[in-house]
Every structure is written in structure tokens, then in C-alpha cells.
Design an enzyme around this catalytic site. Structure first.
Site, short mmCIF file in Angstrom:
data_model
loop_
_atom_site.label_atom_id
_atom_site.label_comp_id
_atom_site.label_asym_id
_atom_site.label_seq_id
_atom_site.Cartn_x
_atom_site.Cartn_y
_atom_site.Cartn_z
N SER A 147 0.88 -1.18 0.00
CA SER A 147 0.00 0.00 0.00
C SER A 147 0.91 1.22 0.00
O SER A 147 2.10 1.11 0.33
CB SER A 147 -0.85 -0.02 1.28
OG SER A 147 -1.49 1.21 1.49
N TYR A 160 -2.75 -1.65 10.50
CA TYR A 160 -2.65 -1.72 9.04
C TYR A 160 -1.32 -1.14 8.56
O TYR A 160 -0.61 -1.75 7.75
CB TYR A 160 -3.83 -0.96 8.42
CG TYR A 160 -3.97 -1.11 6.92
CD1 TYR A 160 -4.65 -2.20 6.37
CD2 TYR A 160 -3.44 -0.16 6.04
CE1 TYR A 160 -4.80 -2.34 5.00
CE2 TYR A 160 -3.59 -0.29 4.67
CZ TYR A 160 -4.27 -1.38 4.14
OH TYR A 160 -4.41 -1.52 2.78
P1 NAD Z 1 -11.48 -6.41 -0.48
O1 NAD Z 1 -12.12 -6.31 0.85
O2 NAD Z 1 -12.29 -6.16 -1.71
O3 NAD Z 1 -10.78 -7.83 -0.67
C1 NAD Z 1 -10.13 -8.48 0.37
C2 NAD Z 1 -10.02 -9.95 0.04
O4 NAD Z 1 -9.32 -10.60 1.11
C3 NAD Z 1 -11.39 -10.65 -0.08
O5 NAD Z 1 -11.33 -11.63 -1.08
C4 NAD Z 1 -11.55 -11.29 1.29
O6 NAD Z 1 -12.44 -12.40 1.30
C5 NAD Z 1 -10.11 -11.70 1.55
N1 NAD Z 1 -9.85 -11.96 2.97
C6 NAD Z 1 -10.09 -11.16 4.03
N2 NAD Z 1 -9.76 -11.79 5.17
C7 NAD Z 1 -9.31 -13.02 4.81
C8 NAD Z 1 -8.85 -14.15 5.53
N3 NAD Z 1 -8.81 -14.16 6.87
N4 NAD Z 1 -8.48 -15.25 4.84
C9 NAD Z 1 -8.54 -15.29 3.48
N5 NAD Z 1 -8.98 -14.24 2.75
C10 NAD Z 1 -9.36 -13.14 3.41
O7 NAD Z 1 -10.25 -5.39 -0.40
P2 NAD Z 1 -9.19 -4.88 -1.49
O8 NAD Z 1 -9.21 -3.39 -1.41
O9 NAD Z 1 -9.35 -5.54 -2.80
O10 NAD Z 1 -7.85 -5.34 -0.78
C11 NAD Z 1 -6.90 -6.20 -1.38
C12 NAD Z 1 -5.52 -5.80 -0.89
O11 NAD Z 1 -5.22 -4.49 -1.38
C13 NAD Z 1 -5.37 -5.74 0.61
O12 NAD Z 1 -4.12 -6.28 0.99
C14 NAD Z 1 -5.41 -4.26 0.92
O13 NAD Z 1 -4.73 -3.93 2.09
C15 NAD Z 1 -4.70 -3.72 -0.32
N6 NAD Z 1 -4.93 -2.30 -0.60
C16 NAD Z 1 -6.16 -1.83 -0.92
C17 NAD Z 1 -6.32 -0.48 -1.18
C18 NAD Z 1 -7.67 0.11 -1.55
O14 NAD Z 1 -7.76 1.34 -1.71
N7 NAD Z 1 -8.70 -0.68 -1.73
C19 NAD Z 1 -5.23 0.39 -1.12
C20 NAD Z 1 -3.99 -0.13 -0.78
C21 NAD Z 1 -3.84 -1.48 -0.53
#
Ligand code: NAD
Length: 270
Positions: A147, A160
Site C-alpha cells: 500500500s 494496518y
Molecule cells: P477487499 O475487501 O475487496 O478484498 C479483500 C479480500 O481478502 C477478499 O477476497 C476477502 O475475502 C479476503 N480476505 C479477508 N480476510 C481473509 C482471511 N482471513 N483469509 C482469506 N482471505 C481473506 O479489499 P481490497 O481493497 O481488494 O484489498 C486487497 C488488498 O489491497 C489488501 O491487501 C489491501 O490492504 C490492499 N490495498 C487496498 C487499497 C484500496 O484502496 N482498496 C489500497 C492499498 C492497498
């Protein structure tokens, strides 16, 4: 040198790929020839729909693995189960991630442990589990979803921010240990991507300011992103695809921002 990207005959495991960024990554890797192991929470019907749509759209094999990565042992079991189903894992994308927003003195133990477990410890456990087979084949690609918060902090996100700084350290360590044996490890650093994870934060902002979801979302990108727009999950997936390709074999240990310029500002814009 052949500059085309083909992942034909590769097997990719993408954690947290039932939603958001991970789902876009799984689809993109399959569209470019890989068989994909999908992981994350989903009802049996949702999981079946995801798998069927990837298979229909790409012609590759897909399968859902429901392992809960809160438990370190499940992360190892996930790699073992994907390997027995598909025969191998060539590409590992550690993408599963969760968030909890609270001030330090109100941050619950349970949330701290859960965030570190899913966002950081699971990535180490899957990497350790996949290492022997990648080493034997002298080929592996590991991409960790970090991130912009791997480089900077934001209030009320202690676990986080710690987990994302940690995954960057792990990425560099794995890159170093893998460099001479054909395994690369890189991090991608998304900015603002309007997935369920971020939508929860936008909803909280809308409620706190008594404004609509759309207004809260607009305020957020205008304050933080020089491009004034959210990044699409497919833009993150494109970065991952490149890092998994043959031509990226000399790229290891990097952190690639795909963030609409957030990291060049270092400050809020308005
Ligand atoms: P999201 O909530 O859409 O997806 C998260 C995924 O992780 C889902 O498939 C969920 O089922 C899975 N998950 C959660 N807990 C779990 C567990 N205990 N075991 C197995 N799977 C699990 O969120 P996203 O935004 O797509 O996030 C994906 C990654 O991107 C994360 O690592 C997040 O920190 C990172 N990220 C997101 C953003 C943003 O703006 N959305 C920014 C920077 C980083």
C-alpha cells in the site's frame, strides 16, 4: 527478447481474490494463460459464480480454496491443497488484506492480531510453503500487495500501517534470498481503489460528515490523489501481470506504486 506476456502452463495462487483487487488480479493472470487458485471469503454460490466466470471468460482452470488466513497453519495448508489440485504453484500473490480504523488507545487486541495475521504473517507462511517447489524449478514469482501506507502513516490505522511496512520488509528479504535461485519477490502499492475495503471507510466518512457516499468519495480522492480519481483494480492487476512475466526476471525487491501520484505529493492536496 520476446516481450509478450504469456503465463501459459503456469499456476497462480492469489490470496484474497474473491473480491476487489485480488479478483481483478486472478482474472488478469487467467486471461494471460495461467490456471488460477482463488482464495477468500465467499458463499458457495458466490465462489461457484466467480470460478465459472473466470473459466468461461479465459478458458483456463480456476478453483476456489476457502482457507481462512487468520491462522498461520491454514496458509501453509492452502499452498499444499493448491499444489495437490493443480500440481504446482509458480506464481504466488499475497493479496488478502483487512483493515480496522481506531485510535491507538481504543484499538482492540483482537483487531491488532487479526490484521497482522492476515496482512503479514499469512504472506510469510505461504511464501515459506511454496519456496521448496519454486527453488526446485528455479522459477518463481511472488508479488505482495502492500500500500502507499507501506511508506507513510495515517491516523487511526496503526495495525494496518505496521502490517504494510512489515510486508515491504518481508518483500525485500524474500527478494534477497530468492535472487540467485530464480525467484523474484516484489510489492505493489495501490493508492485509492474503491473496493469493499475502502467503501467501508467512505461510508464511515459520509456518516461522520452527514454527507452522501458520493460526496465523501469525491472529497477523499480530491484530498489525496493528484489524478483526482480512484485507481481501477485492473490497473493494479496490470502491474502484477508485468511483475509475473518473463521479461521482469531482473526486477526484484521493488515496491511499485500504482496510486495516481499519491506518493509524490507526501501531503494532502486540499
Ligand atoms: P477487499 O475487501 O475487496 O478484498 C479483500 C479480500 O481478502 C477478499 O477476497 C476477502 O475475502 C479476503 N480476505 C479477508 N480476510 C481473509 C482471511 N482471513 N483469509 C482469506 N482471505 C481473506 O479489499 P481490497 O481493497 O481488494 O484489498 C486487497 C488488498 O489491497 C489488501 O491487501 C489491501 O490492504 C490492499 N490495498 C487496498 C487499497 C484500496 O484502496 N482498496 C489500497 C492499498 C492497498
Amino acid at each position: 527478447m520476446d516481450l509478450s506476456v504469456s503465463l501459459k502452463s503456469k499456476v497462480a495462487l492469489v490470496t484474497g481474490s474473491t473480491s476487489g483487487i485480488g479478483l481483478a488480479i486472478a482474472r488478469t493472470l487467467a486471461s494471460n494463460g495461467a490456471d488460477v487458485a482463488v482464495n477468500g471469503f465467499a458463499s458457495p454460490d458466490e465462489a461457484a459464480d466467480i470460478v465459472a466466470s473466470i473459466e468461461e471468460d479465459t478458458g483456463r482452470r480456476a478453483r476456489h480454496f476457502p482457507h481462512d488466513l487468520t491462522a498461520m497453519a491454514e496458509a501453509g495448508a492452502l499452498v499444499a491443497d493448491v499444489t495437490s489440485a493443480f500440481g504446482r504453484v509458480d506464481i504466488l500473490v499475497n493479496n488478502a488484506g483487512i483493515q480496522h480504523v481506531a485510535a491507538i488507545d481504543k484499538f482492540p487486541d483482537e483487531q491488532w492480531h487479526k490484521i497482522i495475521a492476515v496482512n503479514l504473517t499469512a504472506a510469510f507462511a505461504t511464501t515459506r510453503a511454496v519456496w521448496p517447489q519454486m527453488k526446485d524449478r528455479a522459477w518463481g514469482r511472488i508479488v505482495n500487495t502492500a500500500s502507499t501506507l507501506a511508506f507513510e502513516a495515517e491516523t487511526r490505522k496503526s495495525a494496518y500501517v505496521a502490517s504494510k511496512h512489515g510486508i515491504l520488509g518481508l518483500t525485500r528479504e524474500v527478494a534477497l534470498e530468492g535472487a540467485a535461485i530464480g525467484i523474484t519477490c516484489n510489492a505493489i502499492c495501490p493508492g485509492l481503489v474503491l473496493t469493499p475495503l475502502l467503501k467501508k471507510q467512505v461510508e464511515a466518512k459520509a456518516e461522520a460528515l452527514n454527507i452522501s457516499f458520493e460526496d465523501a468519495a469525491r472529497k477523499l480522492v480530491e484530498a489525496d490523489a493528484p489524478t483526482r480519481r480512484f485507481v481501477d483494480p485492473t490497473e493494479i492487476a496490470a502491474g502484477v501481470l508485468f511483475l509475473c512475466s518473463e521479461v521482469a526476471k531482473s526486477i526484484t525487491g521493488i515496491a511499485l506504486p500504482i496510486d495516481g501520484g499519491i506518493m509524490v505529493t507526501g501531503t494532502r492536496l486540499v
